[in-house]
Design an enzyme around this catalytic site. Structure first.
Site, short mmCIF file in Angstrom:
data_model
loop_
_atom_site.label_atom_id
_atom_site.label_comp_id
_atom_site.label_asym_id
_atom_site.label_seq_id
_atom_site.Cartn_x
_atom_site.Cartn_y
_atom_site.Cartn_z
N HIS A 64 0.80 -1.22 0.00
CA HIS A 64 0.00 0.00 0.00
C HIS A 64 0.84 1.27 0.00
O HIS A 64 0.31 2.36 0.18
CB HIS A 64 -0.95 0.00 1.20
N CYS A 86 2.11 13.69 -5.98
CA CYS A 86 1.24 14.71 -6.58
C CYS A 86 -0.17 14.16 -6.74
O CYS A 86 -0.36 12.99 -7.08
CB CYS A 86 1.81 15.13 -7.93
N CYS A 109 1.04 13.07 -13.12
CA CYS A 109 2.35 13.46 -12.58
C CYS A 109 2.94 12.31 -11.76
O CYS A 109 2.25 11.69 -10.96
CB CYS A 109 2.23 14.72 -11.71
N CYS A 157 2.55 20.70 -5.94
CA CYS A 157 3.60 19.90 -6.52
C CYS A 157 4.48 20.78 -7.42
O CYS A 157 3.98 21.74 -8.02
CB CYS A 157 2.97 18.77 -7.35
N CYS A 163 5.32 20.29 -10.26
CA CYS A 163 4.81 20.30 -11.63
C CYS A 163 3.79 21.39 -11.86
O CYS A 163 3.51 21.78 -12.99
CB CYS A 163 4.19 18.94 -11.99
#
Length: 282
Positions: free
Chosen positions: A123, A131, A136, A177, A179
């Site tokens: 998990h 993100c 991403c 994030c 990104c």
């Protein structure tokens, strides 16, 4: 089988002679280390585990998800591996054919010294952040004592208690994030999400590497993935920290009801000829 001296001795012998052992670990293993479980500590998640641990809830109210996860992360940072974790690490070290599938996200098995090549985190790790944007692949580790979400100070009370006013934070307070397309989320697998491909591949590779499995140790969980596959490959089964009520009536297995932080060191230690203390590790 019940937990008698004679049957415990047969389990010791089974562990001693087994080459390929599948270990399936759940939250009950880490409870002696002070970490909550879904079954015995539902209040930790506000009695709504399946609602909190979903991407859809995070998308609507990320703070309500980050609160319990951050509290669990803080608890896990302070927690120590108990001797059940250490016993399983010793088992893997002594037997190259052991594979441990951990459904826990606390990283305590790894911190106990478990061989990395024989450990699969099904998990994902609690200390990883990723993100929220599906496209991403950003991941970063956070082992800091400071909260991942600035301003989210976790007090000693249960952050999921509906009578407690949560910090006045919004999704705008959650770090974005790099990104730029999403906000940071716990890097674990939530309900409804696909399990990590690499983890599943490693498990499949282990099963395909031989036609047999000698033994399965199910520790601290009544949800044991791959149990049927192992049983079909000829494995004997031993359950630790599980009620007989959770088992199928016709299942022939060892049932060890003692605390796994005591029973695992005793049985594995006897099988390997090692002395493993039955107290929390320091």
């Amino acid at each position: 089988m019940s937990n008698t001296n004679d049957e415990a001795s047969t389990l010791v012998e089974a562990i001693r002679t087994a080459e390929r052992i599948l270990v399936i670990v759940g939250a009950g293993l880490s409870r002696p280390s002070g970490l909550p479980t879904f079954r015995e500590d539902p209040g930790f998640w506000g009695n709504r585990t399946t609602q909190v641990l979903t991407k859809s809830t995070f998308d609507v109210d990320p703070i309500s998800v980050w609160c319990p996860f951050e509290r669990l992360r803080q608890l896990a940072l302070l927690a120590l591996p108990n001797c059940g974790h250490i016993a399983l690490a010793e088992l893997a070290r002594a037997k190259p054919g052991v594979l441990t599938i951990s459904q826990n996200i606390d990283d305590l098995l790894r911190r106990a010294g478990h061989e990395e090549s024989q450990l699969v985190d099904l998990h994902g790790p609690l200390f990883m952040i990723s993100c929220s944007h599906d496209a991403c692949s950003f991941n970063s580790q956070n082992m800091d004592a400071a909260p991942t979400v600035p301003g989210l100070v976790i007090a000693s009370w249960d952050a999921t208690d509906p009578s407690i006013v949560l910090p006045h934070l919004s999704s705008d307070d959650v770090p974005r994030c790099p990104c730029g397309s999403g906000i940071l989320r716990p890097g674990v697998c939530w309900y409804g999400e696909r399990l990590p491909k690499q983890a599943l591949q490693r498990i499949n590779d282990w099963f395909e590497s031989a036609t047999y499995v000698d033994l399965v140790l199910v520790v601290g969980t009544d949800r044991a993935p791959y149990l049927q596959e192992a049983e079909a490959a000829g494995a004997d089964i031993a359950f630790f920290n599980i009620s007989e009520d959770d088992l199928e009536a016709d299942m022939d297995a060892w049932i060890i009801n003692d605390d796994a932080s005591n029973s695992l060191p005793a049985l594995i230690g006897a099988a390997l000829g090692l002395h493993i203390r039955s107290t929390t590790a320091t």
